[in-house]
Design an enzyme around this catalytic site. Structure first.
Site, PDB file in Angstrom:
ATOM      1  N   PRO A  58       0.766  -1.305   0.116  1.00 52.17           N
ATOM      2  CG  PRO A  58      -0.216  -1.083   2.071  1.00 52.17           C
ATOM      3  CD  PRO A  58       0.786  -2.036   1.429  1.00 52.17           C
ATOM      4  CG  ASP A  59      -0.581   5.086  -1.837  1.00 49.56           C
ATOM      5  OD1 ASP A  59      -1.039   5.832  -2.783  1.00 49.56           O
ATOM      6  OD2 ASP A  59      -1.353   4.956  -0.862  1.00 49.56           O
ATOM      7  CG  PHE A  60       3.093   6.337   2.848  1.00 51.11           C
ATOM      8  CD1 PHE A  60       4.150   6.108   2.046  1.00 51.11           C
ATOM      9  CD2 PHE A  60       3.474   5.624   4.174  1.00 51.11           C
ATOM     10  CE1 PHE A  60       5.076   5.283   2.102  1.00 51.11           C
ATOM     11  CE2 PHE A  60       4.600   5.143   4.245  1.00 51.11           C
ATOM     12  CZ  PHE A  60       5.479   4.714   3.260  1.00 51.11           C
ATOM     13  NE  ARG A  61       1.274  12.115   3.232  1.00 51.21           N
ATOM     14  CZ  ARG A  61       2.494  11.454   3.184  1.00 51.21           C
ATOM     15  NH1 ARG A  61       2.957  10.578   2.296  1.00 51.21           N
ATOM     16  NH2 ARG A  61       3.427  11.459   4.437  1.00 51.21           N
TER      17      ARG A  61
ATOM     18  CG  ASN B  78       8.899   3.827  -3.171  1.00 51.69           C
ATOM     19  OD1 ASN B  78       8.328   4.611  -2.522  1.00 51.69           O
ATOM     20  ND2 ASN B  78       8.651   3.508  -4.401  1.00 51.69           N
ATOM     21  CB  ILE B  79      11.637   1.618   3.049  1.00 56.94           C
ATOM     22  CG1 ILE B  79      10.282   1.264   3.214  1.00 56.94           C
ATOM     23  CG2 ILE B  79      11.886   3.199   3.417  1.00 56.94           C
ATOM     24  CD1 ILE B  79       9.619   1.520   4.807  1.00 56.94           C
ATOM     25  CG  ASP B  80       9.347  -0.971  -2.205  1.00 57.22           C
ATOM     26  OD1 ASP B  80       8.413  -0.258  -2.644  1.00 57.22           O
ATOM     27  OD2 ASP B  80      10.477  -0.908  -2.963  1.00 57.22           O
TER      28      ASP B  80
ATOM     29  CG  HIS C  45      12.254   9.166   2.739  1.00 54.44           C
ATOM     30  ND1 HIS C  45      10.839   9.295   2.284  1.00 54.44           N
ATOM     31  CD2 HIS C  45      12.751  10.459   2.582  1.00 54.44           C
ATOM     32  CE1 HIS C  45      10.506  10.561   2.179  1.00 54.44           C
ATOM     33  NE2 HIS C  45      11.884  11.195   2.206  1.00 54.44           N
TER      34      HIS C  45
ATOM     35  CB  CYS D 176      25.417   3.191  21.201  1.00 57.16           C
ATOM     36  SG  CYS D 176      24.999   1.487  20.888  1.00 57.16           S
TER      37      CYS D 176
ATOM     38  N   GLY E 106       4.476   8.256  -9.080  1.00 50.35           N
ATOM     39  CA  GLY E 106       3.940   7.659  -7.879  1.00 50.35           C
ATOM     40  C   GLY E 106       4.253   8.216  -6.768  1.00 50.35           C
TER      41      GLY E 106
ATOM     42  CD  GLU F  84      -2.994  12.634  -5.690  1.00 45.76           C
ATOM     43  OE1 GLU F  84      -4.027  13.079  -5.465  1.00 45.76           O
ATOM     44  OE2 GLU F  84      -2.289  12.180  -4.746  1.00 45.76           O
TER      45      GLU F  84
END
Ligand code: APR
Length: 280
Positions: free
Chosen positions: A45-48, A119-121, A138, A149, A211, A238
Site C-alpha cells: 500500500p502507499d501512504f496517502r 521507497n523502503i521496499d 528515506h 549508540c 507515484g 493525480e
C-alpha cells in the site's frame, strides 16, 4: 504558464513528444523520482491514497496520529506499532512492478543518470537497477542499528525479530537502546547520499516523476532542481507538487504501470520492457 504557452524543448506537451525527444537522442541523462505509488501494484500500500493508503488503515494500531508510526519520538516511547507494520512491509515477499523494470530499462540503455526513490521496499534493486544509480532518500530495510549508540544490528537477528514481531534491542551489554531499521523517520536526517546528489537534477535533460504525492520535503523539492528547458514528465494518478507549472512539463495523469507501457511503446521498447519484467 497556461496550456497555450508553447513548450521550448518538446514539440508538444504529450507522451508522443517525449518519446520523440528520447528517440532523437536528446535525453541522455534522465533523472527519475519515485514514491510509493510505483509499488502499489506489487501489493504494497502507499501512504496517502484515501482508502487503500497505509495512513488510512493504521487505526488498529491506535496511534495518536497515523504518521506517528514513523516518528522517532513516538518510536522511543512505543516501538510496537512500527514493528507490527514492519512485518507487512519487510522486503522479500514482493515482486518488482513493470515500472521498476522500466527504470532498469533506462539504465540498460545508458540513459539513467540517477534514480531518487522515497521507497523502503528495495524493489528497485530487485529489478536490477544498480545500487550506485539509486538514492534511497528515506533509507531502507537493508541495514539496522541501535538508535542510541548506533551499533549495527545483525541482519539475521533482525529477520528473526521481524518474523516474531518482537522489538530488538542493542547487542552492546552496556546499552539497552532500541534497534531500528535505517529508514528515515520523521524527525531524522536524510542520508548524506541524498544531500550529495540533490543538485544532480540540474544536470538532467529529462526528469520523470512517478507515484509520489510530493508531500514530504526535502525530497519534494527535487523536481524544482531541474533546469528551465528540461522537460519534466509526471506519471501519477493525480497532479502533484509544481508539476504542470512549466512550459515543458508533461502530465500523464494515469496509473504508472500503464503510463510506462505507453511510453515504452511510443519509444519502440515495449517488447524489451516486457521481457525485462518477465525476468524479475
Ligand atoms: N499509479 C500512479 N500513481 C499512483 C498509483 C499507481 N498505481 N498508486 C498511488 N499513486 C499515487 C497517489 O495518487 C499519490 O499521489 O502515488 C502517490 C503516493 O503518494 P504517498 O502515498 O504520499 O506516497 P509517497 O509520495 O511515496 O510518500 C512520501 O511520506 O510517509 C512518508 O516516508 C514516507 O516516503 C514516504 C513519504
Amino acid at each position: 504558464v497556461d496550456e497555450n504557452t508553447p513548450p521550448e524543448t518538446l514539440k508538444s506537451r504529450t507522451l508522443e513528444a517525449v518519446a520523440e525527444y528520447i528517440k532523437d537522442g536528446r535525453a541522455r541523462r534522465i533523472v527519475v523520482m519515485t514514491g510509493a505509488g510505483i509499488s502499489t501494484s506489487a501489493g504494497i500500500p502507499d501512504f496517502r491514497s484515501p482508502d487503500t493508503g497505509l495512513y488510512a488503515n493504521l487505526a488498529r494500531l491506535d496511534l495518536p496520529y497515523a504518521e506517528a508510526v514513523f516518528d522517532i519520538g513516538y518510536f522511543r516511547k512505543n516501538p510496537l506499532p512500527f514493528y507490527t507494520l514492519a512485518q507487512e512491509l519487510y522486503p522479500g515477499n514482493y515482486r518488482p512492478t513493470i515500472t521498476h523494470s522500466f527504470i532498469n530499462l533506462l539504465h540498460q540503455k545508458g540513459l539513467l543518470l540517477k534514480l531518487f526513490t522515497q521507497n523502503i521496499d528495495c524493489l528497485e534493486r530487485e529489478a536490477s537497477v544498480p545500487g550506485d544509480k539509486i538514492v534511497e532518500a528515506h533509507g531502507s530495510f537493508a541495514r539496522q542499528s541501535c538508535i542510541e549508540c548506533k551499533t549495527p544490528y545483525p541482519q539475521d537477528l533482525m529477520k528473526k525479530a521481524i518474523a516474531e514481531k518482537t522489538v530488538p534491542t542493542c547487542i552492546q551489554e552496556t546499552c539497552d537502546g532500541l534497534v531500528k531499521p535505517e529508514i528515515v523517520f520523521f524527525g531524522e536526517q536524510l542520508p548524506a547520499d541524498f544531500f550529495e546528489n540533490r543538485s544532480l537534477p540540474s544536470e538532467a535533460d529529462l526528469c520523470i516523476v512517478m507515484g509520489t504525492s510530493l508531500s514530504v520535503h526535502p525530497f519534494a523539492s527535487l523536481p524544482m532542481m531541474c533546469s528551465q528547458g528540461t522537460p519534466r514528465v509526471l506519471i501519477n494518478s493525480e497532479q502533484v507538487g509544481d508539476m504542470g507549472s512549466r512550459a515543458d512539463d508533461v502530465l500523464l495523469i494515469q496509473d504508472c504501470d500503464a503510463g510506462v507501457r505507453s511510453l515504452a511503446k511510443a519509444c519502440g521498447w515495449l517488447e524489451e520492457l516486457e521481457g525485462l519484467w518477465a525476468q524479475t
